[in-house]
Design a protein around this motif. Structure first.
Motif, PDB file in Angstrom:
ATOM      1  N   VAL A  36      -9.240 -17.304   1.342  1.00 33.47           N
ATOM      2  CA  VAL A  36     -10.549 -17.364   0.680  1.00 33.47           C
ATOM      3  C   VAL A  36     -11.089 -15.956   0.449  1.00 33.47           C
ATOM      4  O   VAL A  36     -11.589 -15.643  -0.641  1.00 33.47           O
ATOM      5  CB  VAL A  36     -11.546 -18.218   1.496  1.00 33.47           C
ATOM      6  N   ASN A  37     -10.964 -15.087   1.441  1.00 31.97           N
ATOM      7  CA  ASN A  37     -11.440 -13.711   1.278  1.00 31.97           C
ATOM      8  C   ASN A  37     -10.654 -12.965   0.206  1.00 31.97           C
ATOM      9  O   ASN A  37     -11.231 -12.225  -0.592  1.00 31.97           O
ATOM     10  CB  ASN A  37     -11.373 -12.966   2.611  1.00 31.97           C
ATOM     11  N   ALA A  38      -9.350 -13.148   0.165  1.00 29.12           N
ATOM     12  CA  ALA A  38      -8.528 -12.509  -0.864  1.00 29.12           C
ATOM     13  C   ALA A  38      -8.912 -13.030  -2.240  1.00 29.12           C
ATOM     14  O   ALA A  38      -9.005 -12.263  -3.203  1.00 29.12           O
ATOM     15  CB  ALA A  38      -7.043 -12.762  -0.590  1.00 29.12           C
ATOM     16  N   LYS A  72      -1.838 -10.442 -10.213  1.00 27.22           N
ATOM     17  CA  LYS A  72      -1.695 -10.808  -8.801  1.00 27.22           C
ATOM     18  C   LYS A  72      -2.941 -10.437  -8.008  1.00 27.22           C
ATOM     19  O   LYS A  72      -3.406 -11.203  -7.165  1.00 27.22           O
ATOM     20  CB  LYS A  72      -0.476 -10.121  -8.188  1.00 27.22           C
ATOM     21  N   LEU A  73      -3.474  -9.253  -8.275  1.00 26.90           N
ATOM     22  CA  LEU A  73      -4.685  -8.826  -7.583  1.00 26.90           C
ATOM     23  C   LEU A  73      -5.840  -9.781  -7.869  1.00 26.90           C
ATOM     24  O   LEU A  73      -6.584 -10.157  -6.971  1.00 26.90           O
ATOM     25  CB  LEU A  73      -5.077  -7.413  -8.008  1.00 26.90           C
ATOM     26  N   GLU A  74      -5.981 -10.174  -9.118  1.00 22.77           N
ATOM     27  CA  GLU A  74      -7.080 -11.057  -9.501  1.00 22.77           C
ATOM     28  C   GLU A  74      -6.924 -12.459  -8.908  1.00 22.77           C
ATOM     29  O   GLU A  74      -7.912 -13.161  -8.738  1.00 22.77           O
ATOM     30  CB  GLU A  74      -7.222 -11.114 -11.015  1.00 22.77           C
ATOM     31  N   SER A  80      -3.613  -5.707  -0.246  1.00 17.79           N
ATOM     32  CA  SER A  80      -3.414  -4.677   0.771  1.00 17.79           C
ATOM     33  C   SER A  80      -4.495  -3.611   0.571  1.00 17.79           C
ATOM     34  O   SER A  80      -5.109  -3.514  -0.495  1.00 17.79           O
ATOM     35  CB  SER A  80      -2.034  -4.041   0.629  1.00 17.79           C
ATOM     36  N   LEU A  81      -4.746  -2.828   1.593  1.00 16.62           N
ATOM     37  CA  LEU A  81      -5.746  -1.761   1.467  1.00 16.62           C
ATOM     38  C   LEU A  81      -5.358  -0.781   0.372  1.00 16.62           C
ATOM     39  O   LEU A  81      -6.205  -0.321  -0.384  1.00 16.62           O
ATOM     40  CB  LEU A  81      -5.912  -1.029   2.799  1.00 16.62           C
ATOM     41  N   ARG A  82      -4.080  -0.503   0.265  1.00 18.26           N
ATOM     42  CA  ARG A  82      -3.610   0.419  -0.776  1.00 18.26           C
ATOM     43  C   ARG A  82      -3.916  -0.136  -2.171  1.00 18.26           C
ATOM     44  O   ARG A  82      -4.422   0.579  -3.038  1.00 18.26           O
ATOM     45  CB  ARG A  82      -2.111   0.647  -0.624  1.00 18.26           C
ATOM     46  N   SER A  83      -3.649  -1.422  -2.368  1.00 15.39           N
ATOM     47  CA  SER A  83      -3.918  -2.045  -3.666  1.00 15.39           C
ATOM     48  C   SER A  83      -5.407  -2.068  -3.974  1.00 15.39           C
ATOM     49  O   SER A  83      -5.829  -1.781  -5.094  1.00 15.39           O
ATOM     50  CB  SER A  83      -3.381  -3.471  -3.705  1.00 15.39           C
ATOM     51  N   MET A  84      -6.210  -2.407  -2.959  1.00 11.81           N
ATOM     52  CA  MET A  84      -7.665  -2.434  -3.173  1.00 11.81           C
ATOM     53  C   MET A  84      -8.173  -1.045  -3.545  1.00 11.81           C
ATOM     54  O   MET A  84      -9.005  -0.900  -4.438  1.00 11.81           O
ATOM     55  CB  MET A  84      -8.383  -2.950  -1.932  1.00 11.81           C
ATOM     56  N   ARG A  85      -7.699  -0.044  -2.842  1.00 14.64           N
ATOM     57  CA  ARG A  85      -8.124   1.332  -3.136  1.00 14.64           C
ATOM     58  C   ARG A  85      -7.787   1.681  -4.578  1.00 14.64           C
ATOM     59  O   ARG A  85      -8.632   2.197  -5.320  1.00 14.64           O
ATOM     60  CB  ARG A  85      -7.418   2.300  -2.177  1.00 14.64           C
ATOM     61  N   ARG A  86      -6.584   1.380  -5.021  1.00  7.33           N
ATOM     62  CA  ARG A  86      -6.159   1.725  -6.379  1.00  7.33           C
ATOM     63  C   ARG A  86      -6.988   1.003  -7.438  1.00  7.33           C
ATOM     64  O   ARG A  86      -7.437   1.604  -8.408  1.00  7.33           O
ATOM     65  CB  ARG A  86      -4.681   1.400  -6.573  1.00  7.33           C
ATOM     66  N   VAL A  87      -7.174  -0.301  -7.254  1.00  5.75           N
ATOM     67  CA  VAL A  87      -7.861  -1.069  -8.284  1.00  5.75           C
ATOM     68  C   VAL A  87      -9.332  -0.703  -8.361  1.00  5.75           C
ATOM     69  O   VAL A  87      -9.884  -0.535  -9.448  1.00  5.75           O
ATOM     70  CB  VAL A  87      -7.647  -2.590  -8.116  1.00  5.75           C
ATOM     71  N   PRO A 102     -18.940  -4.466  15.694  1.00  5.35           N
ATOM     72  CA  PRO A 102     -19.254  -3.573  16.812  1.00  5.35           C
ATOM     73  C   PRO A 102     -18.397  -2.305  16.844  1.00  5.35           C
ATOM     74  O   PRO A 102     -18.801  -1.296  17.416  1.00  5.35           O
ATOM     75  CB  PRO A 102     -18.951  -4.417  18.053  1.00  5.35           C
ATOM     76  N   ALA A 103     -17.234  -2.314  16.212  1.00  4.33           N
ATOM     77  CA  ALA A 103     -16.357  -1.147  16.198  1.00  4.33           C
ATOM     78  C   ALA A 103     -16.819  -0.096  15.202  1.00  4.33           C
ATOM     79  O   ALA A 103     -16.320   1.017  15.191  1.00  4.33           O
ATOM     80  CB  ALA A 103     -14.923  -1.562  15.903  1.00  4.33           C
ATOM     81  N   GLY A 104     -17.755  -0.444  14.319  1.00  4.96           N
ATOM     82  CA  GLY A 104     -18.281   0.504  13.350  1.00  4.96           C
ATOM     83  C   GLY A 104     -17.739   0.266  11.959  1.00  4.96           C
ATOM     84  O   GLY A 104     -17.107  -0.743  11.680  1.00  4.96           O
ATOM     85  N   LYS A 105     -18.026   1.219  11.094  1.00  6.30           N
ATOM     86  CA  LYS A 105     -17.595   1.145   9.700  1.00  6.30           C
ATOM     87  C   LYS A 105     -16.527   2.191   9.434  1.00  6.30           C
ATOM     88  O   LYS A 105     -16.560   3.274   9.994  1.00  6.30           O
ATOM     89  CB  LYS A 105     -18.771   1.352   8.757  1.00  6.30           C
ATOM     90  N   VAL A 106     -15.591   1.841   8.553  1.00  4.83           N
ATOM     91  CA  VAL A 106     -14.509   2.744   8.182  1.00  4.83           C
ATOM     92  C   VAL A 106     -14.556   2.935   6.676  1.00  4.83           C
ATOM     93  O   VAL A 106     -14.599   1.959   5.921  1.00  4.83           O
ATOM     94  CB  VAL A 106     -13.136   2.151   8.589  1.00  4.83           C
ATOM     95  N   THR A 107     -14.564   4.176   6.236  1.00  3.51           N
ATOM     96  CA  THR A 107     -14.513   4.487   4.811  1.00  3.51           C
ATOM     97  C   THR A 107     -13.068   4.386   4.341  1.00  3.51           C
ATOM     98  O   THR A 107     -12.184   5.029   4.902  1.00  3.51           O
ATOM     99  CB  THR A 107     -15.083   5.876   4.516  1.00  3.51           C
ATOM    100  N   LEU A 108     -12.846   3.542   3.331  1.00  2.72           N
ATOM    101  CA  LEU A 108     -11.485   3.326   2.836  1.00  2.72           C
ATOM    102  C   LEU A 108     -11.101   4.340   1.761  1.00  2.72           C
ATOM    103  O   LEU A 108      -9.963   4.693   1.604  1.00  2.72           O
ATOM    104  CB  LEU A 108     -11.353   1.903   2.280  1.00  2.72           C
ATOM    105  N   TRP A 109     -12.072   4.763   0.975  1.00  3.29           N
ATOM    106  CA  TRP A 109     -11.849   5.800  -0.041  1.00  3.29           C
ATOM    107  C   TRP A 109     -13.145   6.442  -0.387  1.00  3.29           C
ATOM    108  O   TRP A 109     -14.191   6.046  -0.061  1.00  3.29           O
ATOM    109  CB  TRP A 109     -11.141   5.261  -1.298  1.00  3.29           C
TER     110      TRP A 109
END
Length: 109
Positions: A36-38, A72-74, A80-87, A102-109
Motif C-alpha cells: 500500500v505504501n509503495a 514500474k515506479l508508478e 528502493s531508496l535509490r529509485s525514489m531519489r532519482r525520480v 523516535p530514532a529521528g529523521k534522515v535526509t535522503l537527498w
C-alpha cells in the motif's frame, strides 16, 4: 436450496493467514502495508509527472532510465531508496526526508 454460509474478512484472514499475532499473519500484514505504501508513492510520482505535463518517456530521459522503469515506479513495483531519489530529483523535489519516529529523521537527498 441450501443456505450459504457467509464469512467476515477477519474470519477469512484468520483461516488463510493465521490469527492476529502469529508470525504468518504478521508477515502478511507487513506485506500488505508495504504494498500500500509503495502504491501511494507511485501515485505521487504519477501525479507530479502529470502535473508537469511529462510523459513517462520524458521523465525516464530525465532520470536516465527507460519508460518501462518509470511505469514500474508508478505502479509501486520498484520503490528502493535509490529509485525514489532519482525520480523525485528528476521531478524537481528539492529534498526528501524519512521520519523514523523516535530514532529521528534522515535526509535522503
Amino acid at each position: 436450496m441450501a443456505e450459504m454460509k457467509l464469512y467476515t474478512l477477519d474470519e477469512m484472514l484468520d483461516e488463510h493467514f493465521g490469527k492476529v499475532g502469529t508470525p504468518e499473519r504478521d508477515s502478511f500484514e507487513k506485506d500488505v502495508a508495504d504494498a500500500v505504501n509503495a502504491y501511494r508513492l507511485g501515485e505521487i510520482v504519477r501525479e507530479r509527472r502529470l502535473g508537469q505535463n511529462l510523459t513517462q518517456a520524458e521523465l525516464g530521459k530525465r532520470m536516465g532510465v527507460k519508460k518501462s522503469q518509470v511505469s514500474k515506479l508508478e505502479r509501486g513495483e520498484d520503490m528502493s531508496l535509490r529509485s525514489m531519489r532519482r525520480v523525485f530529483r528528476a521531478l524537481g523535489v528539492e529534498s526528501g526526508t524519512l521520519d523514523l519516529g523516535p530514532a529521528g529523521k534522515v535526509t535522503l537527498w
